[in-house]
Design a protein around this motif. Structure first.
Motif, PDB file in Angstrom:
ATOM      1  N   PRO A   1       0.837  -1.209   0.000  1.00 27.30           N
ATOM      2  CA  PRO A   1       0.000   0.000   0.000  1.00 27.30           C
ATOM      3  C   PRO A   1       0.869   1.254   0.000  1.00 27.30           C
ATOM      4  N   ARG A   2       0.330   2.338  -0.518  1.00 29.17           N
ATOM      5  CA  ARG A   2       1.088   3.584  -0.696  1.00 29.17           C
ATOM      6  C   ARG A   2       1.564   4.152   0.642  1.00 29.17           C
ATOM      7  N   ASP A   3       0.731   4.109   1.649  1.00 31.32           N
ATOM      8  CA  ASP A   3       1.141   4.686   2.934  1.00 31.32           C
ATOM      9  C   ASP A   3       2.308   3.907   3.554  1.00 31.32           C
ATOM     10  N   ILE A   4       2.322   2.585   3.401  1.00 31.77           N
ATOM     11  CA  ILE A   4       3.430   1.797   3.944  1.00 31.77           C
ATOM     12  C   ILE A   4       4.693   2.063   3.131  1.00 31.77           C
ATOM     13  N   ALA A   5       4.561   2.232   1.818  1.00 28.24           N
ATOM     14  CA  ALA A   5       5.727   2.539   0.985  1.00 28.24           C
ATOM     15  C   ALA A   5       6.338   3.874   1.401  1.00 28.24           C
TER      16      ALA A   5
ATOM     17  N   SER B   1       8.151   3.462   4.639  1.00 27.54           N
ATOM     18  CA  SER B   1       9.433   2.773   4.421  1.00 27.54           C
ATOM     19  C   SER B   1      10.482   3.736   3.890  1.00 27.54           C
ATOM     20  N   GLU B   2      10.093   4.641   3.005  1.00 28.07           N
ATOM     21  CA  GLU B   2      11.033   5.631   2.479  1.00 28.07           C
ATOM     22  C   GLU B   2      11.508   6.571   3.598  1.00 28.07           C
TER      23      GLU B   2
ATOM     24  N   LEU C   1      15.706   8.389   7.387  1.00 22.81           N
ATOM     25  CA  LEU C   1      16.163   8.612   8.773  1.00 22.81           C
ATOM     26  C   LEU C   1      17.394   7.766   9.096  1.00 22.81           C
ATOM     27  N   LYS C   2      17.456   6.543   8.573  1.00 30.43           N
ATOM     28  CA  LYS C   2      18.645   5.713   8.786  1.00 30.43           C
ATOM     29  C   LYS C   2      19.861   6.356   8.143  1.00 30.43           C
ATOM     30  N   GLU C   3      19.688   6.861   6.928  1.00 37.10           N
ATOM     31  CA  GLU C   3      20.808   7.520   6.235  1.00 37.10           C
ATOM     32  C   GLU C   3      21.284   8.770   6.981  1.00 37.10           C
ATOM     33  N   LYS C   4      20.327   9.538   7.539  1.00 37.89           N
ATOM     34  CA  LYS C   4      20.641  10.788   8.231  1.00 37.89           C
ATOM     35  C   LYS C   4      21.384  10.527   9.549  1.00 37.89           C
ATOM     36  N   ASN C   5      21.012   9.445  10.248  1.00 39.62           N
ATOM     37  CA  ASN C   5      21.602   9.138  11.539  1.00 39.62           C
ATOM     38  C   ASN C   5      22.956   8.420  11.440  1.00 39.62           C
TER      39      ASN C   5
END
Length: 129
Positions: free
Chosen positions: A110-114, A117-118, A123-127
């Protein structure tokens, strides 16, 4: 175990040969009883298989008959069998290809889960230092 597996393949081959022999009788009947008389109607003959070329041997009282009509009928039998076997092999190949190609039965995300996930990936990349 390999012996029994090979033996199963041998049985498959035997069944194929028996079915092929029966199929040959059906095609031969089709050609002999249906197609050849139809061709004979257009050519003014009863049957192509009865075409014979006779030759009187000189200095002898022998007549040599060359039955080219039977040869033509055998060629027609072969041609029809070859076409039908080709068609059957193509159909079986298409059915096998369809059976081997698993359709994508996964449910689309579903679009909201996608989007969530993005956001998580950003946030992982930023941290990361």
């Amino acid at each position: 175990m390999k012996f029994w597996k090979d033996f199963g393949s041998l049985l498959d081959l035997a069944v194929g040969i028996l079915i092929g022999a029966a199929f040959n009788k059906i095609v031969q009947s089709l050609v002999t009883d249906i197609l050849t008389p139809l061709i004979g109607i257009f050519l003014g003959e009863v049957s192509v298989s009865q075409w014979v070329w006779s030759y009187q041997l000189p200095l002898m009282d022998k007549v040599v008959e060359i039955r080219y009509g039977s040869f033509l009928q055998a060629c027609l039998d072969f041609f029809i069998i070859a076409i039908l076997v080709f068609i059957i092999v193509r159909l079986v190949k298409q059915l096998r290809d369809k059976a081997e190609d698993p359709k994508d039965t996964s449910i689309p995300t579903p679009r909201d889960i996608a989007i969530l996930s993005e956001i998580r990936d950003l946030l992982k990349e930023k941290n990361q230092p």
